[in-house]
Design a protein around this motif. Sequence first.
Motif, PDB file in Angstrom:
ATOM      1  N   UNK A   1      -4.919 -14.299   7.849  1.00  0.00           N
ATOM      2  CA  UNK A   1      -4.719 -14.095   6.493  1.00  0.00           C
ATOM      3  C   UNK A   1      -4.911 -12.490   6.115  1.00  0.00           C
ATOM      4  N   UNK A   2      -6.304 -12.224   6.186  1.00  0.00           N
ATOM      5  CA  UNK A   2      -6.721 -10.652   5.985  1.00  0.00           C
ATOM      6  C   UNK A   2      -5.799  -9.834   6.494  1.00  0.00           C
ATOM      7  N   UNK A   3      -5.363 -10.200   7.869  1.00  0.00           N
ATOM      8  CA  UNK A   3      -4.633  -9.363   8.602  1.00  0.00           C
ATOM      9  C   UNK A   3      -3.227  -9.206   8.214  1.00  0.00           C
ATOM     10  N   UNK A   4      -2.490 -10.376   7.667  1.00  0.00           N
ATOM     11  CA  UNK A   4      -1.339 -10.234   7.128  1.00  0.00           C
ATOM     12  C   UNK A   4      -1.146  -9.597   5.845  1.00  0.00           C
ATOM     13  N   UNK A   5      -2.404  -9.835   5.158  1.00  0.00           N
ATOM     14  CA  UNK A   5      -2.707  -9.022   3.730  1.00  0.00           C
ATOM     15  C   UNK A   5      -2.529  -7.538   3.996  1.00  0.00           C
ATOM     16  N   UNK A   6      -3.130  -7.200   5.105  1.00  0.00           N
ATOM     17  CA  UNK A   6      -3.127  -5.807   5.093  1.00  0.00           C
ATOM     18  C   UNK A   6      -1.782  -5.100   5.728  1.00  0.00           C
ATOM     19  N   UNK A   7      -1.016  -5.886   6.409  1.00  0.00           N
ATOM     20  CA  UNK A   7       0.145  -5.604   6.977  1.00  0.00           C
ATOM     21  C   UNK A   7       1.231  -5.265   5.683  1.00  0.00           C
ATOM     22  N   UNK A   8       0.922  -6.251   4.785  1.00  0.00           N
ATOM     23  CA  UNK A   8       1.799  -6.178   3.534  1.00  0.00           C
ATOM     24  C   UNK A   8       1.356  -4.810   2.904  1.00  0.00           C
ATOM     25  N   UNK A   9       0.265  -4.417   2.891  1.00  0.00           N
ATOM     26  CA  UNK A   9      -0.283  -3.197   2.057  1.00  0.00           C
ATOM     27  C   UNK A   9       0.246  -2.106   2.931  1.00  0.00           C
ATOM     28  N   UNK A  10       0.087  -2.070   4.363  1.00  0.00           N
ATOM     29  CA  UNK A  10       0.724  -0.963   5.046  1.00  0.00           C
ATOM     30  C   UNK A  10       2.495  -0.992   4.733  1.00  0.00           C
ATOM     31  N   UNK A  11       2.803  -2.019   4.638  1.00  0.00           N
ATOM     32  CA  UNK A  11       4.562  -1.875   4.422  1.00  0.00           C
ATOM     33  C   UNK A  11       4.800  -1.326   3.030  1.00  0.00           C
ATOM     34  N   UNK A  12       3.952  -1.508   2.150  1.00  0.00           N
ATOM     35  CA  UNK A  12       4.154  -1.076   0.962  1.00  0.00           C
ATOM     36  C   UNK A  12       3.725   0.546   0.968  1.00  0.00           C
ATOM     37  N   UNK A  13       2.999   1.003   1.353  1.00  0.00           N
ATOM     38  CA  UNK A  13       2.389   2.391   1.605  1.00  0.00           C
ATOM     39  C   UNK A  13       3.423   3.153   2.477  1.00  0.00           C
ATOM     40  N   UNK A  14       4.119   2.402   3.376  1.00  0.00           N
ATOM     41  CA  UNK A  14       5.167   3.032   4.174  1.00  0.00           C
ATOM     42  C   UNK A  14       6.410   3.206   3.519  1.00  0.00           C
ATOM     43  N   UNK A  15       6.840   2.059   2.563  1.00  0.00           N
ATOM     44  CA  UNK A  15       8.096   2.226   1.745  1.00  0.00           C
ATOM     45  C   UNK A  15       7.752   3.330   0.744  1.00  0.00           C
ATOM     46  N   UNK A  16       6.797   3.349   0.053  1.00  0.00           N
ATOM     47  CA  UNK A  16       6.439   4.563  -0.836  1.00  0.00           C
ATOM     48  C   UNK A  16       6.527   6.066  -0.245  1.00  0.00           C
ATOM     49  N   UNK A  17       5.867   5.942   0.956  1.00  0.00           N
ATOM     50  CA  UNK A  17       5.976   7.313   1.639  1.00  0.00           C
ATOM     51  C   UNK A  17       7.544   7.651   2.037  1.00  0.00           C
ATOM     52  N   UNK A  18       8.336   6.830   2.386  1.00  0.00           N
ATOM     53  CA  UNK A  18       9.767   6.862   2.676  1.00  0.00           C
ATOM     54  C   UNK A  18      10.471   7.434   1.193  1.00  0.00           C
ATOM     55  N   UNK A  19      10.255   6.721   0.380  1.00  0.00           N
ATOM     56  CA  UNK A  19      10.669   6.966  -0.972  1.00  0.00           C
ATOM     57  C   UNK A  19      10.425   8.547  -1.391  1.00  0.00           C
TER      58      UNK A  19
END
Length: 178
Positions: A122-140
């Motif tokens: 669960x910690x790992x999945x939460x970390x992946x969610x955070x990375x996805x948000x960071x990636x989306x903001x970087x692309x934006x």
Amino acid sequence: EAITSGATEILGDAMASLYFLDPTDPSVLTVTSAVGLPTSITTDQTRVPVGHGALGRAVANDELVVIENYTSWPSALETATASGVQATMAAPVHEGSKVIGGLVVASQTPERTYSAAEQEMLRSLAEHAGLAVADARTVQALQEAVDDALHKALHDPLTGLSNRARFIDRLEHALTVR
């Protein structure tokens, strides 16, 4: 959706949801994705105050929260217990070092316990969610920078009107279309 669906598949729990801090009211978490939640939970818990329930505590304290006897937990959310939640586990989601939300799974299976491996998942999945948000903001941010650079290249900085480069570009385009 991939994170919440993955959480239910990997952990074998029927319910998972991903919440992020409301940008207009950071004392509240707003649901972004939910899988397998009964209508009563989905309707009543689209917004969860930080500090309330397992999810709110995970976000407020920036730590994994595991409640294996949810029905007798004094801070249990009424809609969750009414829907038969027996156990739940929630992890904060980070962007960098800042908590921006949380991922929560819940089980209706009596006497459900979460192993150390499941907690780490669960910690790992939460970390992946955070990375996805960071990636989306970087692309934006990159797209905004490209758009800004293009506008500056084709417009006069004082008047904002099209410049010579823009005129030539539009003229060449008109001649090829013709």
